[in-house]
Scaffold this motif. Structure first.
Motif, mmCIF file in Angstrom:
data_model
loop_
_atom_site.group_PDB
_atom_site.id
_atom_site.type_symbol
_atom_site.label_atom_id
_atom_site.label_comp_id
_atom_site.label_asym_id
_atom_site.label_seq_id
_atom_site.Cartn_x
_atom_site.Cartn_y
_atom_site.Cartn_z
ATOM 1 N N GLY A 503 0.814 -1.215 0.000
ATOM 2 C CA GLY A 503 0.000 0.000 0.000
ATOM 3 C C GLY A 503 0.849 1.268 0.000
ATOM 4 O O GLY A 503 0.494 2.271 0.603
ATOM 5 N N ILE A 504 1.999 1.210 -0.676
ATOM 6 C CA ILE A 504 2.886 2.388 -0.703
ATOM 7 C C ILE A 504 2.634 3.173 -1.990
ATOM 8 O O ILE A 504 2.715 2.624 -3.097
ATOM 9 N N LYS A 505 2.330 4.448 -1.815
ATOM 10 C CA LYS A 505 2.047 5.278 -3.002
ATOM 11 C C LYS A 505 3.314 6.014 -3.460
ATOM 12 O O LYS A 505 3.426 6.420 -4.603
ATOM 13 N N ASN A 506 4.235 6.192 -2.503
ATOM 14 C CA ASN A 506 5.439 6.970 -2.801
ATOM 15 C C ASN A 506 6.463 6.098 -3.541
ATOM 16 O O ASN A 506 7.276 5.401 -2.933
ATOM 17 N N ILE A 507 6.392 6.124 -4.845
ATOM 18 C CA ILE A 507 7.265 5.264 -5.648
ATOM 19 C C ILE A 507 7.725 6.024 -6.883
ATOM 20 O O ILE A 507 6.946 6.797 -7.456
ATOM 21 N N SER A 508 8.994 5.848 -7.241
ATOM 22 C CA SER A 508 9.473 6.543 -8.446
ATOM 23 C C SER A 508 10.462 5.645 -9.195
ATOM 24 O O SER A 508 11.075 4.754 -8.607
ATOM 25 N N PHE A 509 10.604 5.930 -10.495
ATOM 26 C CA PHE A 509 11.434 5.084 -11.361
ATOM 27 C C PHE A 509 12.498 5.940 -12.040
ATOM 28 O O PHE A 509 12.196 7.041 -12.508
ATOM 29 N N HIS A 510 13.709 5.405 -12.088
ATOM 30 C CA HIS A 510 14.816 6.237 -12.572
ATOM 31 C C HIS A 510 15.767 5.424 -13.458
ATOM 32 O O HIS A 510 16.169 4.323 -13.068
ATOM 33 N N PRO A 511 16.182 6.003 -14.564
ATOM 34 C CA PRO A 511 17.161 5.301 -15.409
ATOM 35 C C PRO A 511 18.512 5.152 -14.720
ATOM 36 O O PRO A 511 19.300 4.274 -15.063
ATOM 37 N N GLU A 512 18.800 6.005 -13.716
ATOM 38 C CA GLU A 512 20.101 5.935 -13.026
ATOM 39 C C GLU A 512 20.316 4.590 -12.337
ATOM 40 O O GLU A 512 21.450 4.216 -12.048
ATOM 41 N N PHE A 513 19.214 3.887 -12.047
ATOM 42 C CA PHE A 513 19.341 2.632 -11.289
ATOM 43 C C PHE A 513 19.387 1.394 -12.187
ATOM 44 O O PHE A 513 19.335 0.277 -11.703
ATOM 45 N N ARG A 514 19.436 1.618 -13.513
ATOM 46 C CA ARG A 514 19.457 0.466 -14.427
ATOM 47 C C ARG A 514 20.685 -0.414 -14.197
ATOM 48 O O ARG A 514 21.687 0.045 -13.666
ATOM 49 N N GLU A 515 20.585 -1.619 -14.703
ATOM 50 C CA GLU A 515 21.705 -2.563 -14.598
ATOM 51 C C GLU A 515 22.936 -2.010 -15.326
ATOM 52 O O GLU A 515 22.815 -1.151 -16.212
ATOM 53 N N LYS A 553 26.919 7.493 -8.295
ATOM 54 C CA LYS A 553 26.838 8.685 -7.438
ATOM 55 C C LYS A 553 25.494 9.385 -7.633
ATOM 56 O O LYS A 553 24.883 9.859 -6.675
ATOM 57 N N GLU A 554 25.049 9.436 -8.892
ATOM 58 C CA GLU A 554 23.748 10.067 -9.159
ATOM 59 C C GLU A 554 22.629 9.274 -8.502
ATOM 60 O O GLU A 554 21.692 9.840 -7.932
ATOM 61 N N ALA A 555 22.747 7.961 -8.592
ATOM 62 C CA ALA A 555 21.726 7.108 -7.969
ATOM 63 C C ALA A 555 21.705 7.353 -6.463
ATOM 64 O O ALA A 555 20.639 7.469 -5.844
ATOM 65 N N TRP A 556 22.924 7.440 -5.900
ATOM 66 C CA TRP A 556 22.982 7.660 -4.450
ATOM 67 C C TRP A 556 22.350 9.001 -4.071
ATOM 68 O O TRP A 556 21.671 9.126 -3.064
ATOM 69 N N LYS A 557 22.577 10.020 -4.925
ATOM 70 C CA LYS A 557 21.999 11.337 -4.659
ATOM 71 C C LYS A 557 20.482 11.245 -4.549
ATOM 72 O O LYS A 557 19.862 11.903 -3.708
ATOM 73 N N ILE A 558 19.900 10.436 -5.410
ATOM 74 C CA ILE A 558 18.433 10.285 -5.393
ATOM 75 C C ILE A 558 18.000 9.651 -4.066
ATOM 76 O O ILE A 558 17.031 10.087 -3.438
ATOM 77 N N ILE A 559 18.758 8.656 -3.631
ATOM 78 C CA ILE A 559 18.419 8.002 -2.355
ATOM 79 C C ILE A 559 18.613 9.004 -1.205
ATOM 80 O O ILE A 559 17.778 9.158 -0.327
ATOM 81 N N ASN A 560 19.733 9.687 -1.275
ATOM 82 C CA ASN A 560 20.129 10.559 -0.169
ATOM 83 C C ASN A 560 19.201 11.757 0.008
ATOM 84 O O ASN A 560 19.117 12.334 1.083
#
Lengths: 888, 103
Positions: A503-515, A553-560
């Motif tokens: 039931g989590i609505k807060n979700i986002s998708f990013h190309p930075e996290f691709r394999e 680093k960009e991916a981490w920025k999104i998390i951070n």
């Protein structure tokens, strides 16, 4: 019939056998069964090649490890190397000095990089040395003290101790080395008795005395014992004018019990900034504290005409001036006293007030447990930890009783930076904890076919969908702040399934996290042997190292950017998720990333939870410039190393069984490991502490380059072989006693290896018609010689086993040596020559010869692993001697 | 149709994509509450290691992206072997991955 070469040539055997052991995989306990047996190798300093002391330590540990492995234990000997902060910096600075350079001419970054390269080179040399010594350690778990995973554990411990109120920063006086420009712990200083002049001066109505007139410029307090009747007319706080070095000073009377009435005149002036006792007096009476000497041991402007002079240069001049003023009363030229010196450079310690981080040793823990010191003392008292021998137990207790708070910051550059930041107001900021849950996507169509997908946009399989749903169930009950996902279909679908189920609505998708992009390997089957970063970052790579790091680093920025104390779920891919984590932890080299990736695996839809430590950010924040005392990190070595390989290692192998090291680092290291381990894990780091002595020359002189009596272990190995060196070292090693070693002794042991070889040659040469490999031979009628050797053999098995169990390695070595040389070679082999000629006795004799040889090889293997394995290999054995069963 | 040797490559691809396209445009999901996420699974067999035919499946949210993947999948296989994708069922997580709505 099998024939052995005429002589044993170690140069042809050792590297071949070591490779066989490595290939067998039996150094790795994952390939062994049984109850765990663990030794964590004291990591050699990565600043110089191995010396003979290392050879001794490695040999002792390898003997224990091989013995227990043969007894069916799941044996782990975990190797590593130590960055050795101060020690390495000293060595490296000496190297710079020789090159006409200095760290003070370089930026910190330049220095660190050069020192890093220097250490990497030496680390490799020392690892090769360890291999040549025959060490059967698990190289797949090899670790360096600056490995980001170790650093992270060290940082976490620092945070925990800080929060528990055990770590504090204090501007108290510390031992300062003007050469190395760092504070040092008491343990890192030494004392030397010196005879120096002692001066008596007139100071107002008093006579004061000192050996260090150069510190006296700022003195404005005159201190006497409150019970000293000679000075009863002076009251606390009385003031008077006194003519002094640079004119008149207004002095204040202070009464304090720290003054020794019997010493000198019973009156002294104090220099709180440069003397620990004076500092304490000043603290008690809240007196002014003024710095007189700078960190380079030069006088400050307070010294007026003497400012900028080195103290030893200024001292006679100051005395001269006081004499000219008529203030010098007398000089005692034969004053004997102890001076404190830096243990590395021998320069005089100049106490200075430098803020340092300390660990409280005697403060009880907030959770109700006793202090660090008391936990360690209790452990030894209650025999939770046993020190071999008792002599060291007493020394340990004595030191622990007198322990002072431990300064853990050093003003050096080579080491783990202290994870503390200060703002403009001087407030302290620690790293923040961020809870992360990595989730790998469920099985994709590519996974099902075992191909590397990289950035191919494949969907999940049916199984993958079910896996994702299962993972969602596993995450139920967790308060999740947000889900971040790779935008590739397989991850996106997994993330959506998790989000919907929770039931989590807060979700986002990013190309930075691709394999990790696979380049030419995308869509290829794994059987072609690629998916490690090794290949991806190599030829035909999809992304360069720089691109990969930038993206991580960009991916981490999104998390951070997400501010929350609740965990953040990151749905992604098996090769890129570890890159994000590694880069966040500071791994930025190709080798580092590949190593990280090798030790990483998440199953489809697998979950990996961790807490990241994030540096605080904000305007004007400046990181503490100091680094940790190397013993603060190595004090955490037993649990930190086992925690780097996932929880399983820690659960399986901790507490470890034995810590084997030189007695000289009992306090530096062993005591600290005990304290830190109880603090962090509530358990002892090891069950037993086995302290070996120092290796000396045959006349028991300390080895030193200047005396020319140094034994270079690798040189000796080249000439006489590893087995000879190992056996010579162990032959006279009893716990804690120093070990005399000479080249003759090693040569003698080379003869012993040859003797064993010749014995094997003789046995094999006399086995015609006898089937090799039969070990359970039923003996027929025995001759007295047969009975005697069988009894002696049984006795030898018991004695060697008992010796190894009880850390009497030298006794075990002597027993097997005597048995082989005397009982077997001199007596039985001689007898057997007759018996072999007798058709009735022949078969029995052959069986006894062969069985005895089998057992001898086993009993000798821990001591002389190479020659025994080589002979064993000639005996048609299916398994290596390394893992054969210990004889009973 | 696609089985016929005369059918063109494009015809074959279009044939197998048809059920997915129909599903996508059918708006059948509205009958099941509209906002629920539906997943579609397709199954097929591929020749592996040059001989044995192994079953595979793919599951995804029924959308253009999944359709694109399916199209690429066909394009790959149509030239190599006869590998039909069989739309097996659509299902919802909320319904325990079980129900197959009729269309």
């Amino acid at each position: 019939m099998i024939e052995l070469d005429k002589t044993y040539d170690h140069t042809k055997v050792e590297s071949k056998i070591y490779q066989q052991w490595l290939d067998s995989g039996f150094f790795n306990p994952d390939n062994l069964q049984g109850e765990p047996y663990t030794i964590i190798m004291p990591p050699p300093n990565a600043n110089a090649p191995l010396h003979v002391g290392h050879a001794l330590g490695m040999t002792v540990q390898d003997i224990l490890v091989r013995f227990h492995r043969m007894r069916g234990r799941k044996t782990l000997w975990l190797p590593g190397t130590d960055h050795a902060g101060f020690e390495t910096q000293v060595v490296f600075e000496k190297k710079l000095e020789k090159e006409g350079n200095s760290r003070f001419k370089m930026t910190r970054e330049e220095f660190y990089k050069q020192c890093w390269d220097f250490v990497q080179k030496n680390k490799h040399i020392s690892e090769e040395g360890i291999k040549r010594l025959g060490a059967s350690c698990d190289w797949s778990r090899n670790i360096f003290t600056l490995d980001p995973k170790i650093v992270k554990t060290v940082y976490q411990t620092f945070q925990e101790m800080y929060k528990d109120g055990l770590i504090y920063r204090s501007g108290r006086i510390c031992n300062w080395c003007p050469k190395h420009q760092t504070g040092l712990a008491d343990l890192e200083t030494k004392y030397e008795e010196r005879v120096e002049p002692y001066y008596y001066f007139r100071y107002g109505p008093f006579t004061i005395s000192t050996s260090r007139p150069e510190t006296k410029f700022g003195d404005k307090y005159v201190v006497m014992h409150p019970a000293d009747k000679r000075y009863s007319k002076y009251k606390q706080g009385d003031t008077f004018e006194a003519e002094w070095i640079n004119g008149s000073v207004k002095a204040t009377v202070i009464k304090d019990e720290a003054v020794d009435m019997e010493f000198g005149s019973g009156v002294m002036t104090i220099t709180p900034a440069h003397d620990p006792v004076d500092f304490e007096i000043a603290q008690r009476h809240k007196l002014d504290i003024e710095q007189i000497i700078d960190k380079r041991a030069k006088l400050l402007p307070v010294a007026a005409e003497f400012a900028g002079m080195k103290i030893l240069e200024a001292r006679p001049k100051i005395v001269e001036k006081l004499k000219a003023k008529g203030l010098l009363e007398k000089i005692d030229e034969n004053y004997k006293h102890n001076v404190q010196l830096c243990y590395k450079c021998g320069n005089l310690i100049e106490p200075q007030i430098v803020p340092q981080w300390y660990i409280a040793m005697t403060k009880p823990l907030p959770d109700g447990r006793p202090s660090l010191r008391d936990m360690a003392v209790d452990a030894v008292k209650n025999k939770e930890i046993e020190i071999v021998t008792e002599k060291f137990e007493k020394i340990f207790m004595h030191w622990m009783e007198n322990i002072r708070d431990w300064p853990i910051s050093r003003q050096i550059w080579w080491g783990i930076p202290i994870p503390v930041w200060y703002d403009k107001e001087g407030n302290t900021h620690l790293q923040k904890e961020k809870k992360i849950i990595f989730v790998r996507h469920g099985e994709s169509t590519g996974n099902a076919k075992d191909v590397y997908e990289g950035q191919l946009d494949n969907p999940l399989t049916k199984k993958g969908l079910e896996e994702a749903a299962k993972t969602a169930q596993a995450l139920k009950g967790k308060k999740i702040a947000k889900i971040i996902s790779s935008d590739l279909q397989r991850a996106k679908t997994t993330a959506e399934i998790v989000a919907e189920a929770l039931g989590i609505k807060n979700i986002s998708f990013h190309p930075e996290f691709r394999e990790v992009r696979g380049g030419k390997f995308e869509g290829e089957t794994r059987k072609k042997g690629f998916p490690l970063l090794l290949r991806i970052l190599g030829e035909g790579a999809g992304e360069t190292l720089e691109e990969l790091i930038t993206r991580a680093k960009e991916a981490w920025k999104i998390i951070n950017a997400i501010e929350s104390e609740d965990p953040i779920v990151v749905v992604g891919h098996n090769s890129f998720l570890p890159v994000i984590k590694a880069v966040q932890e500071g791994v930025i080299t190709k080798e580092g990333l590949i190593d990280y990736r090798k030790k990483w695996h998440l199953d489809n839809a697998g979950i990996y939870e961790f807490t990241a430590l994030v540096n605080p950010e904000g305007e004007g924040l400046v990181q503490d410039p100091d680094t940790f005392d190397t013993w603060f990190s190595s004090g955490q070595w037993p649990f930190a190393t086992l925690m780097t390989n996932g929880e399983k290692d820690f659960r399986t192998f901790f507490p470890t069984q034995v810590m084997e090291t030189g007695w000289d680092i009992l306090f530096f290291w062993v005591a600290r490991m005990v304290m830190m381990s109880y603090y962090k894990t509530g358990k002892p780091p090891f069950e037993k502490i086995f302290l070996h002595g120092l290796v000396r020359d045959k006349d028991k002189q300390k080895m030193s380059k200047s005396k020319g009596n140094v034994v270079d272990p690798l040189g000796v190995i080249d000439t006489y072989g590893t087995d000879a060196l190992r056996f010579a070292l162990i032959f006279s090693t009893s716990a804690g006693n120093d070990i005399p070693l000479s080249e003759d002794k090693i040569k003698g042991m080379k003869h012993f290896a040859n003797k064993l070889w010749n014995i094997a040659r003789f046995v094999l040469a006399n086995l015609e018609n006898y089937e090799l490999g039969i070990m359970d031979y039923e003996f027929k009628a025995l001759t007295p010689a047969d009975t005697e050797i069988i009894d002696a053999l049984k006795f030898a098995i018991d004695e060697v086993t008992e010796g190894l169990e009880n850390f009497q390695l030298h006794a075990a070595a002597q027993e097997i040596y005597n048995f082989v040389w005397k009982n077997f070679a001199d007596v039985y082999i001689e007898k057997s020559k007759e018996q072999l000629k007798d058709p009735i006795l022949k078969e029995n004799t052959q069986a006894i010869l062969l069985n005895s040889l089998f057992i001898i090889l086993k009993l000798l293997h821990p001591f002389m692993p190479f020659v025994t394995e080589e002979i064993w290999g000639k005996l048609n054995q299916k398994e290596l001697l390394l893992i054969s069963a210990w004889p009973k | 149709m696609p089985e016929s040797p005369e059918a063109s490559r494009e015809q074959k691809i279009a044939f197998y994509l048809q059920p997915l396209q129909e599903l996508l445009s059918a708006k059948i999901f509205e009958r099941h509450g509209g906002s629920t996420t539906y997943y579609v699974t397709v199954k097929w067999k591929e020749p592996r290691e040059g001989s044995a035919w192994e079953p595979f499946s793919a599951t995804g949210k029924l959308d253009e992206r999944f359709l694109n993947w399916a199209k690429e999948h066909y394009e790959h296989w149509v030239d190599r072997a006869h590998v039909p994708l069989n739309v097996e069922k659509i299902e919802t997580l909320a319904q325990g991955l079980k129900e197959t709505p009729s269309w």
